[in-house]
Scaffold this motif. Structure first.
Motif, PDB file in Angstrom:
ATOM      1  N   ASP A 189       0.833  -1.208   0.000  1.00 31.60           N
ATOM      2  CA  ASP A 189       0.000   0.000   0.000  1.00 31.60           C
ATOM      3  C   ASP A 189       0.869   1.260   0.000  1.00 31.60           C
ATOM      4  OD1 ASP A 189      -2.442   1.289  -0.119  1.00 31.60           O
ATOM      5  OD2 ASP A 189      -2.614   1.499   2.059  1.00 31.60           O
ATOM      6  N   ALA A 190       1.923   1.241  -0.800  1.00 37.58           N
ATOM      7  CA  ALA A 190       2.848   2.370  -0.900  1.00 37.58           C
ATOM      8  C   ALA A 190       2.547   3.185  -2.155  1.00 37.58           C
ATOM      9  CB  ALA A 190       4.294   1.875  -0.938  1.00 37.58           C
ATOM     10  N   ALA A 191       2.624   4.497  -2.039  1.00 35.77           N
ATOM     11  CA  ALA A 191       2.611   5.344  -3.222  1.00 35.77           C
ATOM     12  C   ALA A 191       3.858   5.028  -4.054  1.00 35.77           C
ATOM     13  CB  ALA A 191       2.585   6.813  -2.815  1.00 35.77           C
ATOM     14  N   PHE A 192       3.788   5.271  -5.369  1.00 33.38           N
ATOM     15  CA  PHE A 192       4.809   4.731  -6.271  1.00 33.38           C
ATOM     16  C   PHE A 192       5.128   5.746  -7.357  1.00 33.38           C
ATOM     17  CE2 PHE A 192       5.710   1.239  -9.617  1.00 33.38           C
ATOM     18  CZ  PHE A 192       7.027   1.111  -9.204  1.00 33.38           C
ATOM     19  N   ALA A 193       6.431   6.015  -7.564  1.00 30.72           N
ATOM     20  CA  ALA A 193       6.839   6.968  -8.595  1.00 30.72           C
ATOM     21  C   ALA A 193       8.232   6.634  -9.104  1.00 30.72           C
ATOM     22  CB  ALA A 193       6.806   8.397  -8.056  1.00 30.72           C
ATOM     23  N   PHE A 194       8.540   7.115 -10.309  1.00 35.20           N
ATOM     24  CA  PHE A 194       9.828   6.926 -10.961  1.00 35.20           C
ATOM     25  C   PHE A 194      10.545   8.267 -11.114  1.00 35.20           C
ATOM     26  CE2 PHE A 194       7.272   3.388 -12.228  1.00 35.20           C
ATOM     27  CZ  PHE A 194       8.119   2.326 -12.531  1.00 35.20           C
ATOM     28  N   ILE A 195      11.873   8.236 -10.963  1.00 35.32           N
ATOM     29  CA  ILE A 195      12.703   9.428 -11.150  1.00 35.32           C
ATOM     30  C   ILE A 195      13.885   9.030 -12.018  1.00 35.32           C
ATOM     31  CG2 ILE A 195      14.153  11.145  -9.991  1.00 35.32           C
ATOM     32  CD1 ILE A 195      12.214  10.831  -7.558  1.00 35.32           C
ATOM     33  N   LEU A 196      14.085   9.729 -13.120  1.00 34.95           N
ATOM     34  CA  LEU A 196      15.111   9.369 -14.093  1.00 34.95           C
ATOM     35  C   LEU A 196      16.518   9.572 -13.537  1.00 34.95           C
ATOM     36  CD1 LEU A 196      15.766   8.549 -17.059  1.00 34.95           C
ATOM     37  CD2 LEU A 196      15.736  11.000 -17.604  1.00 34.95           C
ATOM     38  N   GLU A 197      17.379   8.574 -13.814  1.00 39.26           N
ATOM     39  CA  GLU A 197      18.814   8.704 -13.533  1.00 39.26           C
ATOM     40  C   GLU A 197      19.560   8.617 -14.871  1.00 39.26           C
ATOM     41  OE1 GLU A 197      19.814   9.695 -10.710  1.00 39.26           O
ATOM     42  OE2 GLU A 197      18.347   9.058  -9.237  1.00 39.26           O
ATOM     43  N   GLY A 198      20.348   7.544 -15.087  1.00 38.87           N
ATOM     44  CA  GLY A 198      21.179   7.465 -16.270  1.00 38.87           C
ATOM     45  C   GLY A 198      20.519   6.752 -17.439  1.00 38.87           C
ATOM     46  N   GLY A 199      21.343   6.449 -18.439  1.00 37.60           N
ATOM     47  CA  GLY A 199      20.897   5.845 -19.690  1.00 37.60           C
ATOM     48  C   GLY A 199      21.426   6.674 -20.829  1.00 37.60           C
ATOM     49  N   TYR A 200      22.391   6.131 -21.603  1.00 40.72           N
ATOM     50  CA  TYR A 200      23.167   6.971 -22.514  1.00 40.72           C
ATOM     51  C   TYR A 200      23.155   6.499 -23.964  1.00 40.72           C
ATOM     52  CZ  TYR A 200      24.334   8.474 -17.923  1.00 40.72           C
ATOM     53  OH  TYR A 200      24.204   8.905 -16.622  1.00 40.72           O
ATOM     54  N   GLY A 201      22.551   5.365 -24.241  1.00 39.05           N
ATOM     55  CA  GLY A 201      22.262   4.975 -25.613  1.00 39.05           C
ATOM     56  C   GLY A 201      20.888   5.526 -25.951  1.00 39.05           C
ATOM     57  N   LEU A 202      20.818   6.518 -26.818  1.00 35.88           N
ATOM     58  CA  LEU A 202      19.574   7.272 -26.982  1.00 35.88           C
ATOM     59  C   LEU A 202      18.410   6.394 -27.429  1.00 35.88           C
ATOM     60  CD1 LEU A 202      20.892  10.594 -28.568  1.00 35.88           C
ATOM     61  CD2 LEU A 202      20.499  10.037 -26.152  1.00 35.88           C
ATOM     62  N   ASP A 203      18.646   5.509 -28.383  1.00 34.57           N
ATOM     63  CA  ASP A 203      17.550   4.669 -28.873  1.00 34.57           C
ATOM     64  C   ASP A 203      17.050   3.721 -27.788  1.00 34.57           C
ATOM     65  OD1 ASP A 203      17.671   5.880 -31.343  1.00 34.57           O
ATOM     66  OD2 ASP A 203      18.895   4.309 -32.263  1.00 34.57           O
ATOM     67  N   VAL A 204      17.978   3.072 -27.081  1.00 31.49           N
ATOM     68  CA  VAL A 204      17.531   2.107 -26.072  1.00 31.49           C
ATOM     69  C   VAL A 204      16.959   2.810 -24.849  1.00 31.49           C
ATOM     70  CG1 VAL A 204      19.029   0.270 -26.867  1.00 31.49           C
ATOM     71  CG2 VAL A 204      19.871   1.826 -25.116  1.00 31.49           C
ATOM     72  N   LEU A 205      17.429   4.014 -24.540  1.00 30.51           N
ATOM     73  CA  LEU A 205      16.819   4.799 -23.470  1.00 30.51           C
ATOM     74  C   LEU A 205      15.361   5.100 -23.805  1.00 30.51           C
ATOM     75  CD1 LEU A 205      16.885   6.599 -20.908  1.00 30.51           C
ATOM     76  CD2 LEU A 205      17.781   8.435 -22.356  1.00 30.51           C
ATOM     77  N   ALA A 206      15.129   5.567 -25.019  1.00 24.70           N
ATOM     78  CA  ALA A 206      13.763   5.873 -25.442  1.00 24.70           C
ATOM     79  C   ALA A 206      12.891   4.617 -25.450  1.00 24.70           C
ATOM     80  CB  ALA A 206      13.787   6.514 -26.827  1.00 24.70           C
ATOM     81  N   ASP A 207      13.422   3.521 -25.983  1.00 25.85           N
ATOM     82  CA  ASP A 207      12.646   2.278 -26.043  1.00 25.85           C
ATOM     83  C   ASP A 207      12.328   1.755 -24.649  1.00 25.85           C
ATOM     84  OD1 ASP A 207      12.777   2.369 -28.786  1.00 25.85           O
ATOM     85  OD2 ASP A 207      14.364   0.870 -28.962  1.00 25.85           O
ATOM     86  N   SER A 208      13.278   1.873 -23.725  1.00 25.61           N
ATOM     87  CA  SER A 208      13.085   1.325 -22.380  1.00 25.61           C
ATOM     88  C   SER A 208      12.049   2.126 -21.605  1.00 25.61           C
ATOM     89  CB  SER A 208      14.420   1.305 -21.633  1.00 25.61           C
ATOM     90  OG  SER A 208      15.345   0.467 -22.296  1.00 25.61           O
ATOM     91  N   ILE A 209      12.086   3.437 -21.714  1.00 24.51           N
ATOM     92  CA  ILE A 209      11.064   4.248 -21.038  1.00 24.51           C
ATOM     93  C   ILE A 209       9.706   4.040 -21.693  1.00 24.51           C
ATOM     94  CG2 ILE A 209      10.319   6.619 -20.593  1.00 24.51           C
ATOM     95  CD1 ILE A 209      13.141   7.305 -19.854  1.00 24.51           C
ATOM     96  N   SER A 210       9.693   3.871 -23.000  1.00 22.98           N
ATOM     97  CA  SER A 210       8.427   3.586 -23.679  1.00 22.98           C
ATOM     98  C   SER A 210       7.806   2.290 -23.180  1.00 22.98           C
ATOM     99  CB  SER A 210       8.650   3.509 -25.194  1.00 22.98           C
ATOM    100  OG  SER A 210       8.961   4.772 -25.730  1.00 22.98           O
ATOM    101  N   ILE A 211       8.641   1.269 -22.935  1.00 20.16           N
ATOM    102  CA  ILE A 211       8.069  -0.012 -22.501  1.00 20.16           C
ATOM    103  C   ILE A 211       7.611   0.048 -21.044  1.00 20.16           C
ATOM    104  CG2 ILE A 211      10.064  -1.348 -21.622  1.00 20.16           C
ATOM    105  CD1 ILE A 211       9.091  -3.609 -23.534  1.00 20.16           C
ATOM    106  N   VAL A 212       8.255   0.900 -20.230  1.00 23.59           N
ATOM    107  CA  VAL A 212       7.730   1.136 -18.883  1.00 23.59           C
ATOM    108  C   VAL A 212       6.348   1.767 -18.985  1.00 23.59           C
ATOM    109  CG1 VAL A 212       8.042   2.432 -16.752  1.00 23.59           C
ATOM    110  CG2 VAL A 212      10.002   1.299 -17.808  1.00 23.59           C
ATOM    111  N   HIS A 213       6.220   2.782 -19.835  1.00 27.23           N
ATOM    112  CA  HIS A 213       4.914   3.413 -20.035  1.00 27.23           C
ATOM    113  C   HIS A 213       3.880   2.398 -20.497  1.00 27.23           C
ATOM    114  CE1 HIS A 213       1.732   6.026 -21.420  1.00 27.23           C
ATOM    115  NE2 HIS A 213       1.859   5.489 -22.630  1.00 27.23           N
ATOM    116  N   GLU A 214       4.244   1.564 -21.482  1.00 26.08           N
ATOM    117  CA  GLU A 214       3.305   0.576 -22.002  1.00 26.08           C
ATOM    118  C   GLU A 214       2.860  -0.401 -20.912  1.00 26.08           C
ATOM    119  OE1 GLU A 214       5.189  -1.277 -25.304  1.00 26.08           O
ATOM    120  OE2 GLU A 214       5.346   0.585 -26.445  1.00 26.08           O
ATOM    121  N   THR A 215       3.763  -0.706 -19.987  1.00 21.80           N
ATOM    122  CA  THR A 215       3.424  -1.608 -18.879  1.00 21.80           C
ATOM    123  C   THR A 215       2.318  -1.006 -18.025  1.00 21.80           C
ATOM    124  OG1 THR A 215       5.681  -2.458 -18.857  1.00 21.80           O
ATOM    125  CG2 THR A 215       4.365  -2.827 -16.876  1.00 21.80           C
TER     126      THR A 215
END
Length: 344
Positions: A280-306
């Motif tokens: 029963d915890a509130a839940f949030a994400f805060i961006l840190e690293g990720g330096y391959g631009l395509d895979v960074l974008a794809d990975s955040i997109s798949i979090v959103h899709e989840t």
């Protein structure tokens, strides 16, 4: 998902050869363009008083002055320009917005994700390092604990960036009201995050480090989250669960040797969402690293899709022996009573 975003964060530009480039945010937004249910929110910048709840005030004033004088190299990795201080304030403000949104009930498709920059998890109490000037997730966690508007007594932070979150550990190492977990590559910058770093004083036992061997993949990370991390945080029973969400453990990121797939970030998000629901915890994400631009974008997109309803695909691999040994050592050092589930 709701994404905290500010154009001001693009103004921090350490140079074209620096991996922590404004193009990171541009790539994320481009990757989210065709996704359903994406909402952007701009938040108020953080003031120095709020940052000083977790950082030395003299240090913060030195950074502000350094930027006002035109910036330069704070250290070999950490570079500022005149606009950096304003970007820092907005990045921390977005992290605080994510916490506020979560505590005010944003969940499911409204789950907040702050995509501010510069990142923060390497910034210690009184110094900048590793591209980071102010520790955004620490500022946000402390804001939740200090605010009279929210009944928050315990915060858990799970840092899955490939680099150890030494700054977050440093700030909360002797505190019992924040449980910090870091799952990172063993031996990578900044060289901290050994298994036996478990906290001190009132914070004894509220730091958990899981240093994964190079070559570790999806199954091993899932075993860490499903095993010692879930077990420890369920017992801790946080009011707020934050993810220090770096995406540089991806197999195609240029500066790490961990081998996560894009799908792994859907799986990790799903497991931590379940943990937040169960406690029963509130839940949030805060961006840190990720330096391959395509895979960074794809990975955040798949979090959103989840969070938009997509079911993650389970891995068919098994846990390697080196990672198994690390996880067993974590379980032993923290005195946990559980059997690892290794997908075998």
């Amino acid at each position: 998902m709701q994404f905290g975003y500010s154009e001001t964060c693009l103004a921090h530009d350490p140079g074209s050869r620096h991996p922590e480039t404004p193009d990171r945010l541009r790539a994320i937004r481009e990757g989210l363009k065709k996704k359903h249910g994406v909402e952007y929110v701009e938040a108020k910048p953080c003031d120095i008083d709020r940052m000083a709840a977790v950082h030395d005030r003299d240090y913060l004033e030195s950074v502000e002055e350094f930027c006002a004088d035109g910036g330069g190299n704070w250290d070999p990795d950490t570079t500022a320009v005149e606009e950096t201080w304003e970007a820092v304030c907005h990045s921390s403000g977005l992290a605080c917005w994510a916490v506020e949104a979560a505590l005010e009930g944003a969940t499911g498709r409204e789950t907040p994700f702050s995509i501010g920059r510069p990142p923060g998890h390497h910034a210690v109490f009184d110094d900048a390092m590793g591209f980071c000037f102010v520790n955004n997730v620490a500022v946000a966690a402390q804001h939740a604990l200090d605010s009279d508007e929210y009944d928050v007594e315990r915060v858990a932070i799970v840092d899955w960036d490939v680099h150890h979150g030494n700054g977050t550990q440093d700030i909360f190492y002797d505190r019992e009201d924040v449980f910090f977990v870091s799952v990172h590559e063993q031996g990578l910058y900044p060289g901290t995050g050994d298994i036996d770093e478990t906290g001190e004083g009132d914070g004894t036992g509220t730091t958990m480090n899981v240093p994964m061997p190079a070559g570790t993949g999806d199954r091993e990370y899932l075993a860490a989250i499903e095993g010692p991390v879930r077990h420890a945080l369920t017992a801790y029973d946080p009011d707020l669960l934050l993810v220090s969400a770096g995406f540089d453990a991806h197999r195609h990121d240029p500066i790490s040797r961990v081998r996560l797939s894009t799908e792994a970030y859907a799986l990790l998000s799903d497991r931590l969402r379940t943990l937040a629901d169960d406690t029963d915890a509130a839940f949030a994400f805060i961006l840190e690293g990720g330096y391959g631009l395509d895979v960074l974008a794809d990975s955040i997109s798949i979090v959103h899709e989840t969070f938009d309803g997509r079911e993650p695909i389970e891995p068919d691999s098994t846990c390697g022996e080196k990672a198994r040994s690390v996880l067993e050592d974590v379980i032993d050092v923290h005195g946990l009573e559980l059997e690892l589930e290794l997908g075998e």
